[in-house]
Design an enzyme around this catalytic site. Structure first.
Site, PDB file in Angstrom:
ATOM      1  N   ASP A   1       0.824  -1.204   0.000  1.00 20.92           N
ATOM      2  CA  ASP A   1       0.000   0.000   0.000  1.00 20.92           C
ATOM      3  C   ASP A   1       0.866   1.266   0.000  1.00 20.92           C
ATOM      4  O   ASP A   1       2.039   1.229   0.346  1.00 20.92           O
ATOM      5  CB  ASP A   1      -0.931   0.024   1.210  1.00 20.92           C
ATOM      6  CG  ASP A   1      -0.164  -0.001   2.524  1.00 20.92           C
ATOM      7  OD1 ASP A   1       0.737  -0.852   2.658  1.00 20.92           O
ATOM      8  OD2 ASP A   1      -0.461   0.816   3.421  1.00 20.92           O
ATOM      9  N   GLU A   2       0.254   2.351  -0.377  1.00 14.33           N
ATOM     10  CA  GLU A   2       0.841   3.689  -0.270  1.00 14.33           C
ATOM     11  C   GLU A   2       2.258   3.786  -0.831  1.00 14.33           C
ATOM     12  O   GLU A   2       3.194   4.163  -0.131  1.00 14.33           O
ATOM     13  CB  GLU A   2       0.802   4.168   1.179  1.00 14.33           C
ATOM     14  CG  GLU A   2      -0.620   4.362   1.703  1.00 14.33           C
ATOM     15  CD  GLU A   2      -0.654   5.038   3.057  1.00 14.33           C
ATOM     16  OE1 GLU A   2      -1.276   6.092   3.181  1.00 14.33           O
ATOM     17  OE2 GLU A   2      -0.038   4.485   4.007  1.00 14.33           O
TER      18      GLU A   2
END
Length: 587
Positions: A344-345
């Site tokens: 993620d991210e």
């Protein structure tokens, strides 16, 4: 991997047919009308006679098949039942309480169809519980050991009284979860939690019939997991030797989970959220130990979405050498068939800060190709160990850096959603993937407690900013138990599409949480999700949401959890429970 999350209709229809043949239900139980409270509410819970309670014999015993984990659970529940002496805040309004020793219940007899079925996703947790009105033996029948554990929890909540113990009698329960995956995420990187804190959390999860402890072990802030093949990651990347999890600690937590019917799912987030790895291996981490949002730069040029920078470098061969050692150790420490790999991210600015990546991009490469190289190099290795890989939704849905579906084989991949509520769940299902729902708008328990950034000018004004009014956090406001209870994780999906939703997880990210506030942040709000994923948030006959009657039930359950050692926060003044209906709104 099995992924049916809704009990097949034929089983329910058959059970209802048997129920009608075998019992004459004269009143509904478990809904609070007579003060008998079970949380999560069972799917079917009916009186076979007029509501009544009998004495629980002082010599009460649980007869259980010999099984390492079930025998442990039976002994644990026997001790709890005999020593809890729960006193309901609202006395059950039973028609008949029999105190004659001749009617006392002496034995709970457990029958399990399969003692060999392991604890895994999709395991059958169905059970039936029959407590006759005038017999000394009650019967608990389950398909598996894990279903029997759920039945033991239900039985324990049907016992109350001091000094004499009473048990609801003339009662039949058929129960089975709507969703196979009912979890809780705890972040132990940003702030450290001791082993006892984790064990207490798992115990509370078992009280609520939850079955997945999603352990977000590492992040940019610290690497507390001691790995035999890569000991320097924890030695240099943790907050200190007294804030690490040894292999023995992990074994204790995993075994404790099994004795409580809770799987321990490890998450080693990468390639983002890996700044702590740089303490041991700075050469494989880009933008490590940098200020997260450089002065005079706009948001798109940040190095991280919060303080704590660092991404693994997909172009450095050593990255995969280290990461494969990590994966190998983690699959040996955790028997769980799901491996959460994060992804993620991915922040463009962090990768762009590295000279080798700059050269790659200047020659026509893209950030998405970098992520594809990383996933393509690591997912097959995880699958080699017979693991299903769980990623955060970003790996497919991020607007800037994502991978093509061909890099995420559907048979080996599950995507966990955390943004845009039902919309992203629908996007994941439409793409053909199984989903775990952790929508931040509903399930993030850390929201609404302010931000942890210093030197923040948004509060220095007569009219607070919208963010400050919203609790001062990116995901504010605070998620009330009602918000959590009313969320339908399959909203907008067809019946067939809903089968692709494995279940959900609430999340406690620990920027502003540690052991001192752990219980109050988790409970009883997590209980609200637990019931909705077990038996739903609607009346099965009318389809009307049942949050109104859930209030008193959750209030009562919160007090019982507190008596069991869980520091759950109150949801109302005690006065409300003792004055039924007086704290309601008519609007």
């Amino acid at each position: 991997m099995p992924h049916g999350s809704v009990i097949p209709a034929i089983i329910l229809i058959f059970s209802l047919f048997i129920l009608k043949l075998c019992i004459a239900s004269v009143a509904s139980a478990g809904g609070g009308g007579n003060g008998i409270n079970v949380w999560p509410k069972p799917r079917i819970m009916s009186w076979t006679t007029q509501p009544r309670a009998n004495l629980l014999s002082p010599s009460f015993a649980i007869s259980s098949p010999k099984h390492f984990y079930l025998s442990s659970a039976a002994n644990r529940y026997l001790k709890l039942i005999k020593n809890e002496h729960h006193q309901p805040l609202v006395t059950p309004s039973l028609i008949n309480i029999t105190t004659s020793s001749s009617s006392a219940l002496h034995t709970l007899f457990i029958t399990v169809e399969s003692l060999l079925t392991p604890l895994q996703h999709g395991v059958n947790e169905t059970y039936t519980l029959s407590i006759p009105a005038d017999a000394s033996i009650a019967n608990l029948t389950a398909h598996t050991v894990w279903g029997a554990m759920r039945g033991l929890e239900t039985f324990s909540q049907l016992v109350w009284g001091k000094p004499n113990l009473l048990v609801a009698s003339g009662l039949y329960v058929w129960d089975s979860p709507l969703f196979a995956h009912r979890g809780l995420i705890l972040d132990t990187s940003r702030n450290y939690y001791g082993v006892d804190d984790i064990l207490r959390t798992i115990k509370a999860m078992s009280f609520n019939k939850m079955n997945v402890f999603h352990w977000h072990i590492t992040d940019s802030h610290s690497f507390p997991l001691v790995l035999p093949s890569e000991p320097d990651l924890a030695a240099k990347g943790s907050y200190g030797h007294d804030m690490q999890y040894s292999p023995d600690d992990v074994k204790k937590i995993v075994e404790f989970g099994l004795t409580h019917g809770v799987r321990v799912l490890p998450e080693i987030d990468s390639p983002g959220h890996t700044g702590s790895w740089a303490e041991a291996y700075p050469e494989i981490v880009t933008c490590a130990n940098k200020f997260w949002w450089p002065a005079e730069s706009n948001w798109t040029n940040r190095l991280a979405s919060e303080p704590g920078t660092g991404h693994l470098n997909p172009l450095n061969p050593k990255t995969y050498k280290i990461l494969k050692n990590v994966i190998n150790d983690v699959v040996n420490l955790f028997p769980e068939a799901f491996y959460h790999a994060g992804a993620d991210e991915i922040i463009p600015g962090c990768w762009k800060a590295d000279s080798t990546i700059q050269s790659f991009l200047s020659n026509g490469g893209t950030l998405s190709q970098l992520l594809e190289k990383f996933v393509g190099s690591t997912l097959p290795y995880i699958v080699f160990f017979n693991r299903t890989v769980v990623y955060w939704e970003d790996v497919l849905l991020d607007d800037n850096v994502n991978v093509r579906p061909s890099f995420l084989p559907k048979e080996h991949t599950i995507l966990q959603t955390w943004n845009n509520g039902p919309n992203n769940t629908k996007r994941i299902i439409d793409a053909g993937y199984r989903a775990i729902v952790s929508s931040s708008e509903f399930y993030y328990l850390d929201c609404g407690h302010g931000d942890f950034l210093g030197n923040d000018s948004q509060y220095d004004q007569l009219q607070p900013s919208s963010s400050a009014n919203n609790g001062g956090s990116w995901c504010g406001p605070f998620k009330t138990w009602q918000t959590i209870y009313d969320y339908d994780i399959t909203y907008g999906l067809s019946e067939e599409e809903a089968k692709m939703v494995l279940g959900g997880e609430v999340a406690l990210w620990s920027e502003q949480a540690d052991p001192k506030v752990l219980d109050v942040r988790l409970w009883p709000r997590t209980s609200a999700m637990a019931e909705t994923l077990w038996s739903g948030n609607r009346d099965e006959e009318t389809g009307i949401k049942r949050y109104a009657q859930a209030t008193d039930r959750l209030n009562e359950w919160r007090y019982r959890m507190v008596s069991r050692g869980v520091g759950a926060e109150p949801i109302q003044p005690l006065w409300c429970l003792r004055n039924p209906g007086m704290c309601n709104t008519v609007h």
